[in-house]
Design an enzyme around this catalytic site. Structure first.
Site, short mmCIF file in Angstrom:
data_model
loop_
_atom_site.label_atom_id
_atom_site.label_comp_id
_atom_site.label_asym_id
_atom_site.label_seq_id
_atom_site.Cartn_x
_atom_site.Cartn_y
_atom_site.Cartn_z
CD GLU A 184 -2.85 -1.20 2.41
OE1 GLU A 184 -2.72 -0.33 3.30
OE2 GLU A 184 -3.77 -2.04 2.41
CD GLU A 189 -4.61 -8.08 1.68
OE1 GLU A 189 -5.51 -7.38 2.18
OE2 GLU A 189 -3.39 -7.81 1.79
C1 XIL Z 1 -6.19 -6.36 8.37
C2 XIL Z 1 -6.49 -7.50 9.32
O1 XIL Z 1 -7.38 -8.41 8.69
C3 XIL Z 1 -7.07 -6.97 10.60
O2 XIL Z 1 -7.22 -8.00 11.55
C4 XIL Z 1 -6.17 -5.86 11.18
O3 XIL Z 1 -6.79 -5.29 12.29
C5 XIL Z 1 -5.87 -4.80 10.14
O4 XIL Z 1 -5.35 -5.41 8.98
N1 XIL Z 1 -5.04 -4.82 3.67
C6 XIL Z 1 -3.99 -5.56 4.15
C7 XIL Z 1 -4.19 -6.43 5.33
O5 XIL Z 1 -2.93 -5.58 3.51
O6 XIL Z 1 -3.01 -6.56 6.10
C8 XIL Z 1 -5.30 -5.92 6.21
O7 XIL Z 1 -5.52 -6.87 7.24
C9 XIL Z 1 -6.55 -5.71 5.38
C10 XIL Z 1 -6.31 -4.67 4.32
#
Ligand code: XIL
Length: 373
Positions: A169, A282
């Site tokens: 990101e 994801e």
């Molecule tokens: C999220 C997790 O699922 C949560 O448990 C945590 O509180 C925050 O992070 N993009 C990403 C992930 O790259 O690492 C994130 O995961 C969701 C969005």
């Protein structure tokens, strides 16, 4: 997912005819697949493998080591896992003095014992440095600290993790910084060259691991500014010689957002033209814009999933799909993007009780129709 331009601000609308027909089609297909295959229903991992693709899921150490049906579901459907938070900086280094990889090591051992591929997530992420790093990161030694962390983390899992999200990101056009980089001290000071250094550090820490850049919100019509910015960024990384092997597309989708197949196909092929592999890393589908009815929500979520994956799998550079969890029960969306009516989101392949939902069948169906690699 920081899809603020879309999520949370749209009033619930009635379903339009096209969405309904698509959804109804998927529902029919799901029912058909489900009946036809029982009782020996082919798992998602087998369906993916048949096409030379990989299906994986994010796991959380809590339920993985305490809840048998969860572990069973992971083992049935996934051939790759990625820890949800267990490798992130904040949970693993609460003091400057030492790192604690207890949970991540347990997950790595679980992967090895069960012959699962392991993804690493994530070495460099503006959102997750521990509190004690705050002043250092904004000071003269900020870049050094972040690089050291990335290097130590990746070294710790050397030859256990097959693929890393090295940087997560980093692009935020809305921040108005050079090269569309996010307004974060190490990027402000080092620019893209700092990110190139992160990839070099990762390559040195584990020469055999695949190295990915991972980012969000490139799927919908309204996200062209992010697609352009990320393409430009990836191109610069390559030109500068960064050892980057792939682009991870998070794929936090929103049912009912405007998905344009033509635009997305073009984007994927432009990424592929840079010589990068692509993985959806994801996937989940928020139902935040959908009405109450659970059946209808499940059907529309499945249709959205199918529409997206059909386009994704058509691109030969795509190597696989990872969902951000296997069951609705532990999805981050319940906290991250709660529905206004406070109902639980139905965003992942299995429901709260590990039963297959139409989304599971949509993924199965997309693998069935994917061209072979
Ligand atoms: C999220 C997790 O699922 C949560 O448990 C945590 O509180 C925050 O992070 N993009 C990403 C992930 O790259 O690492 C994130 O995961 C969701 C969005």
């Amino acid at each position: 997912m920081r899809n603020n331009d879309n999520i949370g601000h749209w009033p619930a609308r009635r379903i339009d005819r096209r969405t309904f027909l698509l959804a109804a089609g998927t529902a029919f297909a799901s029912a058909y697949v489900s009946r036809a295959d029982e009782p020996t229903e082919t798992s998602l991992r087998q369906r993916a493998e048949k096409k030379g693709l990989v299906f994986g899921t994010q796991v959380n150490a809590g339920p993985l080591f305490s809840l048998k049906p969860y572990q069973d579901a992971v083992l049935r459907d996934a051939s790759m896992i990625v820890p949800e938070n267990e490798m992130k900086w904040r949970p693993t280094q609460s003091t400057a003095l030492q790192s604690n990889y207890f949970n991540a090591d347990r997950i790595a051992k679980f992967a090895k014992d069960n012959k699962l591929l392991l993804r690493g997530h994530t070495a460099v992420w503006h959102q997750n440095p521990p509190a004690w790093t705050k002043d250092i990161i904004t000071g003269d030694d900020g870049q050094k600290l972040v690089l050291e962390h990335a290097s130590d983390l990746i070294k710790h899992f050397r030859e256990r993790v097959m693929e890393w999200d090295v940087v997560n990101e980093a692009i935020a056009p809305e921040d108005g910084m050079p090269d569309n980089l996010r307004n974060w001290a190490p990027y402000n000071k080092g620019g893209i060259d700092f990110i190139v250094d992160c990839f070099y550090a990762a390559r040195e820490a584990d020469p055999k691991a695949n190295l990915y850049y991972n980012d969000y919100s490139v799927y919908y019509q309204s996200q062209s500014h992010r697609r352009d910015a990320i393409l430009g960024f990836l191109e610069k990384l390559k030109t500068k010689g960064a050892p980057v092997d792939g682009f991870g597309i998070q794929s936090h989708l929103i049912a009912k957002a405007e998905f344009d197949e033509v635009i997305y196909r073009r984007f994927l092929s432009e990424v592929a033209d840079l010589g990068l592999k692509i993985r959806a890393t994801e996937l989940d589908v928020s139902d935040i814009r959908l009405e109450l009815d659970i059946k209808l929500r499940d059907t529309i979520v499945a249709a959205h999933t199918k529409q997206y994956l059909d386009v994704l799998f058509d691109e030969p550079a795509v190597v696989g799909l990872v969902t951000w969890g296997i069951t609705d029960r532990f999805s981050w969306l319940h906290q991250g993007w709660p529905r206004k009516d406070r109902l639980r989101q139905r965003c992942l392949p299995l429901d709260d009780n590990f039963a297959k939902k139409p989304m599971w069948y949509a993924i199965a169906n997309a693998f069935e129709h994917a061209p072979s690699r």
